[in-house]
Design a protein around this motif. Sequence first.
Motif, short mmCIF file in Angstrom:
data_model
loop_
_atom_site.label_atom_id
_atom_site.label_comp_id
_atom_site.label_asym_id
_atom_site.label_seq_id
_atom_site.Cartn_x
_atom_site.Cartn_y
_atom_site.Cartn_z
N VAL A 50 22.20 -26.28 -11.34
CA VAL A 50 22.60 -26.23 -11.29
C VAL A 50 22.70 -27.16 -12.55
CG1 VAL A 50 24.63 -29.64 -11.36
CG2 VAL A 50 24.12 -27.31 -9.75
N ARG A 51 22.61 -27.41 -13.75
CA ARG A 51 22.31 -27.22 -15.12
C ARG A 51 23.68 -26.95 -16.45
NH1 ARG A 51 17.83 -22.34 -17.21
NH2 ARG A 51 19.78 -21.04 -17.61
N SER A 52 23.24 -27.64 -16.88
CA SER A 52 24.07 -28.35 -18.44
C SER A 52 25.57 -28.01 -18.45
CB SER A 52 23.53 -26.78 -19.05
OG SER A 52 22.10 -26.59 -19.92
N GLY A 53 25.34 -28.93 -17.25
CA GLY A 53 26.79 -29.20 -16.69
C GLY A 53 27.59 -28.11 -16.25
N ARG A 54 27.27 -27.05 -15.72
CA ARG A 54 27.80 -25.74 -14.39
C ARG A 54 27.14 -25.76 -13.10
NH1 ARG A 54 31.74 -23.32 -17.83
NH2 ARG A 54 32.33 -22.27 -15.92
N VAL A 55 27.51 -25.27 -12.03
CA VAL A 55 27.50 -24.96 -11.49
C VAL A 55 27.53 -23.41 -11.19
CG1 VAL A 55 28.03 -25.21 -8.88
CG2 VAL A 55 28.28 -27.18 -10.03
N HIS A 56 26.18 -23.25 -11.04
CA HIS A 56 26.01 -21.51 -10.69
C HIS A 56 25.73 -21.09 -9.71
CE1 HIS A 56 25.97 -20.92 -15.27
NE2 HIS A 56 25.15 -21.84 -15.01
N LEU A 57 26.65 -20.11 -8.64
CA LEU A 57 26.81 -20.23 -7.43
C LEU A 57 26.62 -18.51 -6.81
CD1 LEU A 57 29.79 -22.32 -6.15
CD2 LEU A 57 27.23 -22.40 -5.63
N CYS A 58 25.66 -18.11 -6.21
CA CYS A 58 25.22 -16.68 -5.73
C CYS A 58 26.01 -17.03 -4.16
CB CYS A 58 23.73 -15.95 -6.47
SG CYS A 58 24.27 -14.47 -6.25
N HIS A 59 25.95 -16.05 -3.68
CA HIS A 59 26.31 -16.25 -1.87
C HIS A 59 26.10 -15.33 -1.31
CE1 HIS A 59 30.32 -16.04 -2.28
NE2 HIS A 59 30.78 -15.60 -1.10
N ALA A 60 26.29 -14.92 -0.27
CA ALA A 60 26.30 -13.70 0.75
C ALA A 60 26.43 -13.95 1.88
CB ALA A 60 24.96 -12.73 0.90
N GLY A 61 28.02 -13.57 2.63
CA GLY A 61 27.80 -14.11 3.73
C GLY A 61 29.19 -15.42 4.15
N ASP A 62 29.17 -16.27 4.96
CA ASP A 62 30.56 -17.17 4.83
C ASP A 62 29.91 -18.56 5.17
OD1 ASP A 62 29.60 -17.53 7.97
OD2 ASP A 62 30.89 -17.58 8.60
N ILE A 76 30.60 -28.77 -13.97
CA ILE A 76 30.54 -30.20 -13.15
C ILE A 76 30.36 -30.79 -14.14
CG2 ILE A 76 27.92 -29.87 -12.75
CD1 ILE A 76 27.94 -30.84 -10.05
N LEU A 77 30.83 -31.78 -13.01
CA LEU A 77 31.57 -33.33 -14.26
C LEU A 77 30.80 -34.25 -13.46
CD1 LEU A 77 34.85 -33.55 -15.47
CD2 LEU A 77 33.54 -32.03 -16.66
N PRO A 78 30.43 -35.55 -14.13
CA PRO A 78 29.90 -36.62 -14.33
C PRO A 78 30.92 -37.21 -12.70
CG PRO A 78 29.42 -36.88 -16.46
CD PRO A 78 30.17 -35.43 -16.04
N GLU A 79 30.04 -37.62 -11.48
CA GLU A 79 30.97 -38.11 -10.31
C GLU A 79 31.13 -37.10 -9.37
OE1 GLU A 79 30.58 -41.09 -9.80
OE2 GLU A 79 29.64 -41.85 -11.59
N ASP A 80 31.42 -35.49 -10.44
CA ASP A 80 31.35 -34.74 -8.72
C ASP A 80 30.04 -34.65 -8.00
OD1 ASP A 80 33.90 -34.24 -10.27
OD2 ASP A 80 33.54 -32.91 -11.34
#
Length: 249
Positions: A108-120, A183-187
């Motif tokens: 999470v940086r500069s107002g964005r969420v970056h996600l990487c995932h494998a599985g459930d 992602i916004l403030p309070e999120d």
Amino acid sequence: MKLAGKTDVGRIRRENQDDFRAGALPGGAAWGLVCDGMGGARGGREASRGACDIIERCFQEHYNRCLPGMEKVFLEDVLSNANHYVFQKSSQEETLAGMGTTAVCALVRSGRVHLCHAGDSRAYLYHAGHLVQLTHDHSYVQELVDCGTITPQEAEHHPQKNIITRALGVDYRVCPDYTSVVILPEDILLLCSDGLTNFVPVAQMEQIFARYSFYDVPDKLIEAANAGGGQDNITALLLGAEPLEVKHG
């Protein structure tokens, strides 16, 4: 950013094969990770812990190379490194053969969420009183839902719900999914294992988020999962778009 997380063995399992990590990064950024191991008692623990160790080290030692616009490549490389470690260890030690782990990793940086995932193991964004699922399960049952064979409601109680179609360590290579959202403030970003989502409906989780303070939410989510059966290990990790405070429990 502020962080709060907790993991629990649940009411049935003897050992906790979940693991999680999180930390602050330069410039007000933060990262988080939840892993859910599989492959027997020892194998599951080794897989999730080993993957967490490798990913944590990558953030500590190589995050400074993650320039703006490189988040997808960085996260994919991080999970690839963890995959290689778990696969190699599984190949070299007979007692660990076949082990693997899910992973959902967030930057999470500069107002964005970056996600990487494998599985459930999943990621949700809590915004304006609602939880929105950001990840798509890599599971046999999810594939049945995607092709219209069963409904999402039928999937909730399907007997083969535990069959994972993608994970770290089960093959020499892994193809994680990547997504990015604002992602916004309070999120609040929630990363969790299926020991939570299988036993606590989203509507109940939303009530917990609305009722309790940020640092109390992980405890309350785990209490709800145990009250709902607690048949699996449970992990809940929160990353909040707030001034930095850290709690890891």
